[in-house]
Design an enzyme around this catalytic site. Structure first.
Site, PDB file in Angstrom:
ATOM      1  N   HIS A 306      31.109  44.864  37.555  1.00  0.00           N
ATOM      2  CA  HIS A 306      31.057  43.520  36.986  1.00  0.00           C
ATOM      3  C   HIS A 306      29.931  43.475  35.973  1.00  0.00           C
ATOM      4  O   HIS A 306      28.895  44.102  36.172  1.00  0.00           O
ATOM      5  CB  HIS A 306      30.820  42.481  38.094  1.00  0.00           C
ATOM      6  CG  HIS A 306      31.141  41.094  37.664  1.00  0.00           C
ATOM      7  ND1 HIS A 306      30.248  40.311  36.990  1.00  0.00           N
ATOM      8  CD2 HIS A 306      32.285  40.360  37.794  1.00  0.00           C
ATOM      9  CE1 HIS A 306      30.825  39.146  36.732  1.00  0.00           C
ATOM     10  NE2 HIS A 306      32.052  39.142  37.196  1.00  0.00           N
ATOM     11  N   ASP A 363      38.290  40.430  42.386  1.00  0.00           N
ATOM     12  CA  ASP A 363      39.690  40.801  42.210  1.00  0.00           C
ATOM     13  C   ASP A 363      40.135  41.949  43.091  1.00  0.00           C
ATOM     14  O   ASP A 363      41.316  42.257  43.162  1.00  0.00           O
ATOM     15  CB  ASP A 363      39.938  41.181  40.747  1.00  0.00           C
ATOM     16  CG  ASP A 363      39.864  39.962  39.869  1.00  0.00           C
ATOM     17  OD1 ASP A 363      40.283  38.898  40.329  1.00  0.00           O
ATOM     18  OD2 ASP A 363      39.374  40.073  38.729  1.00  0.00           O
TER      19      ASP A 363
END
Ligand code: ACO
Length: 428
Positions: A306, A363
């Site tokens: 991320h 996700d």
């Protein structure tokens, strides 16, 4: 606010810049006058060191794995709150009283229907169109239907268009799904919750009653909460940039949807599940880990890493718990969940992932739950867009209400040819 100063030496001169302090988080060097004073720009592709705006909505501490909406930790909101309540919080800054929440839910519920003529838009798409292609088109088209709420200088218009976007997004997403499977569109049922209504519009058929499973409803509502806002990510920045020119909110949100579609952003949930399917069984994991580490191989572990979190994404923790709840309630098992858990375990003990601080993101597990509920992978990003609409709308409103707001206009480091004379075609 600004007693700290930063000094910059350039061309033998010293320049001083104020250092702004937020309520928490890193200080920000105010370089608004940098170009006027020095004639130089800053260079920051991907905006990794740039605060593009002032915002009071969402705070992330990526090193500590913290995510707060208006100060409230995401874990607490996911456990105790509802998507409607979080939407109110993001838009208004405070948690609602019971009456305020009832009023807000009532208002949103009353905007769930689409203009009947919008249905004809769907029929112009191919049946196999990706739901995100339909979402981009249909949401952009809303501005052609709701002229009475596109005056962005009018706060009432802004409120109505915000409510319309939040309310109509489930209807738009469900209709995109219905169109792809060749089933009739299901109109909203305002007696249901925001999320229950979406489930019915997606999985119900006119031929029989649809009973909402409360565990699935709660799980999906929680997924919506987890995706509601995430500070100045790529799609939110896109919405702000589009809105900074004065574009109407429907057009701005359509731009956000387009950005979200990419596999490095919202498309990662679809890509993560596809990757897990490709890996298949735990014995194949080492091969894929090696591929992810190979600089010459473009393969990346989707759902890992991320831009901001250099620790476990707090949303991934909630998501992992939710997988278990949904599986227990629906009495399903999915070997891919075991593969995902094992992949996480192996990756988190591998020096490559440890050194680069690559952890599962929101996700990684969301696809497994959505698939168990019955959504095809192509709908995953559309669900993300549905939930993120509230964040986009809240950020857009914050930007428009900011008296210091300017049109977004980054500069560049030009590396092309310097001025040269045109050469006629016959001499080339
Ligand atoms: N698998 C393998 N290696 C990775 C991964 C990954 N998933 N993510 C990053 N790396 C490596 C990069 O190769 C790079 O290595 P290097 O320093 O040797 O060149 C290093 O880690 C840093 O990666 P960057 O791409 O520079 O980090 P950035 O912050 O720009 O990217 C991103 C973040 C785009 C999310 C990236 O981690 C990625 O592509 N992940 C997979 C896609 C994904 O899951 N996206 C969802 C994000 S969450 C969301 O949008 C809701």
């Amino acid at each position: 606010m600004a007693d700290k100063q930063a000094k910059l030496e350039l061309g033998g001169k010293t320049f001083e810049y104020s250092v702004l302090e937020g309520s928490t988080g890193p200080d920000v060097i105010d370089i608004r006058k940098l170009y006027a004073q020095t004639g130089a720009f800053t260079f920051d592709p991907g905006f990794t060191s740039t605060a593009s705006c002032e915002s009071a909505l969402t705070y992330i501490d990526g090193d500590e794995g913290v995510l707060l909406h208006r100060g409230y930790p995401i874990g607490q909101l996911a456990e105790h709150s509802s998507f409607m309540e979080v939407s109110y919080l993001l838009l208004n800054g405070e948690l609602p009283s019971k009456d305020e929440l009832d009023d807000f839910s009532y208002t949103i519920t009353r905007h769930t229907m689409l203009h009947e003529q919008l249905m004809t838009f769907y029929r112009g798409f191919r049946r196999d169109a990706h739901p995100m292609a339909i979402m981009c088109g249909v949401v952009g088209a809303l501005s052609a239907f709701y002229h009475d709420s596109t005056d962005i200088s009018d706060p009432t218009h802004r409120t109505i268009s915000s409510h319309r976007l939040i309310a109509k997004m489930p209807t738009i997403a469900a209709m995109a799904y219905k169109y792809s499977v060749g089933q009739p569109f299901v109109y909203p049922d305002n007696s249901l919750s925001y999320t229950g209504n979406f489930l019915r519009m997606t999985f119900g058929v006119p031929a029989e009653p649809y009973v909402v499973n409360p565990v699935v409803e709660r799980a999906l509502d929680r997924i919506f909460i987890l995706h509601a806002d995430h500070e100045q990510n790529a799609s939110t920045s896109t919405v702000r940039l589009a809105g900074s020119s004065g574009a109407n909110p429907f057009a701005c949100i359509a731009a956000g949807i387009a950005c979200l579609w990419g596999p490095a952003h919202g498309g990662a949930n679809e890509a993560a599940l596809n990757m897990l399917r490709e890996i298949g069984t735990p014995d194949k994991i080492p091969h894929y880990i090696e591929r992810a580490k190979d600089k010459n191989d473009p393969f990346r572990l989707m759902g890992f890493g991320h831009r901001v979190y250099k620790n476990y994404d707090p949303r991934a923790t909630v998501m992992q718990q939710t997988v278990r709840e949904v599986f227990d309630s629906l009495k399903v098992t999915d070997p891919l969940f075991e593969t995902a858990l094992r992949l996480e375990e192996i990756a988190l003990s591998d020096p490559y992932f440890i050194e680069k601080k690559l952890f599962p993101n929101v996700d990684f597990y969301s696809g497994i739950i959505l698939s168990a509920i019955g959504f095809p992978t192509t709908m995953f990003t559309a669900l993300f867009a549905l939930a993120r609409t509230v964040g986009w709308v809240a950020q857009w409103n914050e930007m428009i209400s900011d008296p210091g707001q300017k049109i977004g206009r980054p500069r560049q480091l030009y590396t092309g040819p310097t001025e040269r004379d045109y050469i006629p075609l016959t001499q080339r």
